[in-house]
Each structure stands twice: as C-alpha cells, then as structure tokens.
Motif scaffolding. Structure first.
Motif, PDB file in Angstrom:
ATOM      1  N   ALA A  17       0.836  -1.208   0.000  1.00 21.44           N
ATOM      2  CA  ALA A  17       0.000   0.000   0.000  1.00 21.44           C
ATOM      3  C   ALA A  17       0.868   1.255   0.000  1.00 21.44           C
ATOM      4  O   ALA A  17       0.553   2.229  -0.698  1.00 21.44           O
ATOM      5  CB  ALA A  17      -0.922  -0.002   1.213  1.00 21.44           C
ATOM      6  N   ILE A  18       1.958   1.232   0.745  1.00 19.66           N
ATOM      7  CA  ILE A  18       2.872   2.369   0.776  1.00 19.66           C
ATOM      8  C   ILE A  18       3.511   2.568  -0.591  1.00 19.66           C
ATOM      9  O   ILE A  18       3.651   3.699  -1.072  1.00 19.66           O
ATOM     10  CB  ILE A  18       3.944   2.177   1.869  1.00 19.66           C
ATOM     11  CG1 ILE A  18       3.306   2.244   3.249  1.00 19.66           C
ATOM     12  CG2 ILE A  18       5.072   3.180   1.733  1.00 19.66           C
ATOM     13  CD1 ILE A  18       2.637   3.564   3.569  1.00 19.66           C
ATOM     14  N   ARG A  19       3.897   1.468  -1.239  1.00 18.59           N
ATOM     15  CA  ARG A  19       4.461   1.560  -2.594  1.00 18.59           C
ATOM     16  C   ARG A  19       3.441   2.146  -3.563  1.00 18.59           C
ATOM     17  O   ARG A  19       3.776   2.984  -4.398  1.00 18.59           O
ATOM     18  CB  ARG A  19       4.907   0.188  -3.078  1.00 18.59           C
ATOM     19  CG  ARG A  19       6.157  -0.315  -2.421  1.00 18.59           C
ATOM     20  CD  ARG A  19       6.478  -1.704  -2.886  1.00 18.59           C
ATOM     21  NE  ARG A  19       7.737  -2.160  -2.325  1.00 18.59           N
ATOM     22  CZ  ARG A  19       8.171  -3.394  -2.402  1.00 18.59           C
ATOM     23  NH1 ARG A  19       7.442  -4.312  -3.021  1.00 18.59           N
ATOM     24  NH2 ARG A  19       9.323  -3.738  -1.873  1.00 18.59           N
ATOM     25  N   ALA A  20       2.212   1.702  -3.453  1.00 22.05           N
ATOM     26  CA  ALA A  20       1.163   2.224  -4.336  1.00 22.05           C
ATOM     27  C   ALA A  20       0.930   3.714  -4.081  1.00 22.05           C
ATOM     28  O   ALA A  20       0.745   4.486  -5.027  1.00 22.05           O
ATOM     29  CB  ALA A  20      -0.133   1.441  -4.125  1.00 22.05           C
ATOM     30  N   LEU A  21       0.973   4.122  -2.819  1.00 17.93           N
ATOM     31  CA  LEU A  21       0.820   5.535  -2.488  1.00 17.93           C
ATOM     32  C   LEU A  21       1.977   6.353  -3.062  1.00 17.93           C
ATOM     33  O   LEU A  21       1.767   7.435  -3.610  1.00 17.93           O
ATOM     34  CB  LEU A  21       0.746   5.723  -0.977  1.00 17.93           C
ATOM     35  CG  LEU A  21       0.652   7.167  -0.481  1.00 17.93           C
ATOM     36  CD1 LEU A  21      -0.638   7.814  -0.963  1.00 17.93           C
ATOM     37  CD2 LEU A  21       0.756   7.214   1.032  1.00 17.93           C
ATOM     38  N   LEU A 111       4.112  12.014  -1.060  1.00 21.49           N
ATOM     39  CA  LEU A 111       5.234  11.308  -1.674  1.00 21.49           C
ATOM     40  C   LEU A 111       6.397  11.181  -0.704  1.00 21.49           C
ATOM     41  O   LEU A 111       6.995  10.112  -0.576  1.00 21.49           O
ATOM     42  CB  LEU A 111       5.680  12.026  -2.949  1.00 21.49           C
ATOM     43  CG  LEU A 111       6.849  11.421  -3.714  1.00 21.49           C
ATOM     44  CD1 LEU A 111       6.565   9.972  -4.099  1.00 21.49           C
ATOM     45  CD2 LEU A 111       7.151  12.254  -4.957  1.00 21.49           C
ATOM     46  N   PHE A 112       6.714  12.240   0.024  1.00 23.78           N
ATOM     47  CA  PHE A 112       7.802  12.173   0.999  1.00 23.78           C
ATOM     48  C   PHE A 112       7.499  11.157   2.094  1.00 23.78           C
ATOM     49  O   PHE A 112       8.358  10.347   2.460  1.00 23.78           O
ATOM     50  CB  PHE A 112       8.060  13.544   1.618  1.00 23.78           C
ATOM     51  CG  PHE A 112       9.056  13.484   2.735  1.00 23.78           C
ATOM     52  CD1 PHE A 112      10.406  13.338   2.466  1.00 23.78           C
ATOM     53  CD2 PHE A 112       8.647  13.549   4.057  1.00 23.78           C
ATOM     54  CE1 PHE A 112      11.328  13.259   3.491  1.00 23.78           C
ATOM     55  CE2 PHE A 112       9.566  13.472   5.091  1.00 23.78           C
ATOM     56  CZ  PHE A 112      10.907  13.327   4.810  1.00 23.78           C
ATOM     57  N   ALA A 113       6.288  11.214   2.624  1.00 24.54           N
ATOM     58  CA  ALA A 113       5.914  10.282   3.698  1.00 24.54           C
ATOM     59  C   ALA A 113       5.970   8.835   3.202  1.00 24.54           C
ATOM     60  O   ALA A 113       6.488   7.955   3.895  1.00 24.54           O
ATOM     61  CB  ALA A 113       4.523  10.620   4.223  1.00 24.54           C
ATOM     62  N   ALA A 114       5.452   8.588   2.011  1.00 23.77           N
ATOM     63  CA  ALA A 114       5.450   7.225   1.480  1.00 23.77           C
ATOM     64  C   ALA A 114       6.885   6.731   1.243  1.00 23.77           C
ATOM     65  O   ALA A 114       7.197   5.580   1.558  1.00 23.77           O
ATOM     66  CB  ALA A 114       4.645   7.162   0.183  1.00 23.77           C
ATOM     67  N   CYS A 115       7.733   7.589   0.699  1.00 20.98           N
ATOM     68  CA  CYS A 115       9.131   7.179   0.475  1.00 20.98           C
ATOM     69  C   CYS A 115       9.842   6.923   1.791  1.00 20.98           C
ATOM     70  O   CYS A 115      10.579   5.940   1.927  1.00 20.98           O
ATOM     71  CB  CYS A 115       9.879   8.246  -0.322  1.00 20.98           C
ATOM     72  SG  CYS A 115       9.419   8.340  -2.052  1.00 20.98           S
ATOM     73  N   GLY A 116       9.620   7.788   2.761  1.00 22.17           N
ATOM     74  CA  GLY A 116      10.252   7.606   4.064  1.00 22.17           C
ATOM     75  C   GLY A 116       9.808   6.332   4.758  1.00 22.17           C
ATOM     76  O   GLY A 116      10.628   5.580   5.298  1.00 22.17           O
ATOM     77  N   ILE A 117       8.518   6.074   4.745  1.00 14.89           N
ATOM     78  CA  ILE A 117       8.001   4.847   5.370  1.00 14.89           C
ATOM     79  C   ILE A 117       8.498   3.618   4.623  1.00 14.89           C
ATOM     80  O   ILE A 117       8.874   2.614   5.234  1.00 14.89           O
ATOM     81  CB  ILE A 117       6.462   4.879   5.435  1.00 14.89           C
ATOM     82  CG1 ILE A 117       6.009   5.974   6.401  1.00 14.89           C
ATOM     83  CG2 ILE A 117       5.901   3.531   5.857  1.00 14.89           C
ATOM     84  CD1 ILE A 117       4.525   6.266   6.345  1.00 14.89           C
ATOM     85  N   HIS A 118       8.537   3.694   3.298  1.00 14.00           N
ATOM     86  CA  HIS A 118       9.013   2.567   2.501  1.00 14.00           C
ATOM     87  C   HIS A 118      10.458   2.234   2.840  1.00 14.00           C
ATOM     88  O   HIS A 118      10.800   1.067   3.071  1.00 14.00           O
ATOM     89  CB  HIS A 118       8.879   2.872   1.014  1.00 14.00           C
ATOM     90  CG  HIS A 118       9.378   1.775   0.148  1.00 14.00           C
ATOM     91  ND1 HIS A 118      10.672   1.713  -0.296  1.00 14.00           N
ATOM     92  CD2 HIS A 118       8.769   0.663  -0.342  1.00 14.00           C
ATOM     93  CE1 HIS A 118      10.836   0.628  -1.025  1.00 14.00           C
ATOM     94  NE2 HIS A 118       9.694  -0.015  -1.067  1.00 14.00           N
ATOM     95  N   VAL A 119      11.312   3.228   2.895  1.00 16.71           N
ATOM     96  CA  VAL A 119      12.722   2.995   3.221  1.00 16.71           C
ATOM     97  C   VAL A 119      12.853   2.440   4.637  1.00 16.71           C
ATOM     98  O   VAL A 119      13.602   1.490   4.876  1.00 16.71           O
ATOM     99  CB  VAL A 119      13.539   4.299   3.058  1.00 16.71           C
ATOM    100  CG1 VAL A 119      14.933   4.151   3.638  1.00 16.71           C
ATOM    101  CG2 VAL A 119      13.605   4.691   1.591  1.00 16.71           C
ATOM    102  N   ARG A 120      12.108   3.016   5.554  1.00 17.43           N
ATOM    103  CA  ARG A 120      12.162   2.540   6.940  1.00 17.43           C
ATOM    104  C   ARG A 120      11.753   1.071   7.058  1.00 17.43           C
ATOM    105  O   ARG A 120      12.398   0.278   7.725  1.00 17.43           O
ATOM    106  CB  ARG A 120      11.263   3.417   7.801  1.00 17.43           C
ATOM    107  CG  ARG A 120      11.286   3.041   9.239  1.00 17.43           C
ATOM    108  CD  ARG A 120      10.426   3.952  10.052  1.00 17.43           C
ATOM    109  NE  ARG A 120      10.458   3.516  11.430  1.00 17.43           N
ATOM    110  CZ  ARG A 120       9.941   4.180  12.419  1.00 17.43           C
ATOM    111  NH1 ARG A 120       9.350   5.328  12.192  1.00 17.43           N
ATOM    112  NH2 ARG A 120      10.000   3.716  13.636  1.00 17.43           N
ATOM    113  N   GLU A 121      10.663   0.721   6.401  1.00 19.50           N
ATOM    114  CA  GLU A 121      10.182  -0.659   6.460  1.00 19.50           C
ATOM    115  C   GLU A 121      11.148  -1.630   5.774  1.00 19.50           C
ATOM    116  O   GLU A 121      11.362  -2.733   6.251  1.00 19.50           O
ATOM    117  CB  GLU A 121       8.793  -0.767   5.835  1.00 19.50           C
ATOM    118  CG  GLU A 121       7.715  -0.083   6.635  1.00 19.50           C
ATOM    119  CD  GLU A 121       7.541  -0.686   8.003  1.00 19.50           C
ATOM    120  OE1 GLU A 121       7.481  -1.932   8.110  1.00 19.50           O
ATOM    121  OE2 GLU A 121       7.469   0.078   8.965  1.00 19.50           O
TER     122      GLU A 121
END
Length: 129
Positions: A17-21, A111-121
């Motif tokens: 879902a984060i990737r899709a966002l 976009l920033f939040a999704a990229c940050g969460i994606h990298v963190r995960e």
C-alpha cells in the motif's frame, strides 16, 4: 536488477500500500505539473520550459515501479524542491493557481511520507530486538 516476482508477492500488504501511495502520488505530481504549466498557467510562452521541470520525476517512475531502494531514497530528497515551488506559488499566486499549488504541496507531502516509510520498512527499523 529487478525484484523477483516471488519477492514482490511475499511483500506484506502495508508495504504494498505504501508503494502504491508513493507511485500514485509521484504520477499525480507529474500530471499536475504538466497540466498546470502547459494548460492552466497564465503565462503561456514559458509553459513548455517550465514543464521540463518534471523530467527528474519521470526518471524516478521506472525505479519506483521496480521497488529500487535507491530511487525511493533520492526521491525523498528531490521532492522538497517541488514542495518549495508549491509553497512559493501558493504564497504569490491567487485563484486557481493557488489551489493548484496547494495540491502540489499535498502531493509532495504524501510522496515524501510514502518514500520515508518505505525505506524505513525495507531496512527493518520497525523490528523489535
């Protein structure tokens, strides 16, 4: 190097879902900027030149679709340039352009939040010791 299909299928649903966002907000940001500068901007002669600013965003789309960590990392930094443009245009312009600048700000934050969460995960920072 592409991510194997089995790895993508084994990805947890929240990360999908984060990737899709991330991809959705990136594509929406490209579409907004191109439409805004080519069709909706009041200054028509410079529309084509200002539309070229989306080329770095377009370059990120293939990497994000392939789930490349490096692309998510540099996109989290690059998006702040577009955020700054949105803030400046929201402050200076009025009417429809001000609303479009607000939409650009919102898409940049998503976009920033999704990229940050994606990298963190992906780096596993949420796992308990």
């Amino acid at each position: 190097m592409d991510v194997p299909t089995a790895t993508v299928a084994a990805t947890p649903r929240p990360l999908q879902a984060i990737r899709a966002l991330a991809v959705g907000s990136l594509v929406a940001l490209v579409a907004l900027d191109v439409t805004w500068d080519l069709a909706l901007a009041q200054i028509k002669p410079s529309g084509l030149w200002t539309a070229l600013k989306v080329l770095p965003l377009c370059a990120a789309v293939p990497g994000m679709l392939r789930h490349r960590m490096y692309t998510y990392r540099w996109m989290a930094l690059l998006v702040w340039l577009y955020f700054t443009e949105g803030v400046v245009r929201a402050w200076v312009e009025r009417g429809l352009n001000q609303w479009l600048a607000g939409a650009e700000i919102l898409l940049c934050l998503l976009l920033f939040a999704a990229c940050g969460i994606h990298v963190r995960e992906r780096l596993g920072w949420r796992k308990s010791p």
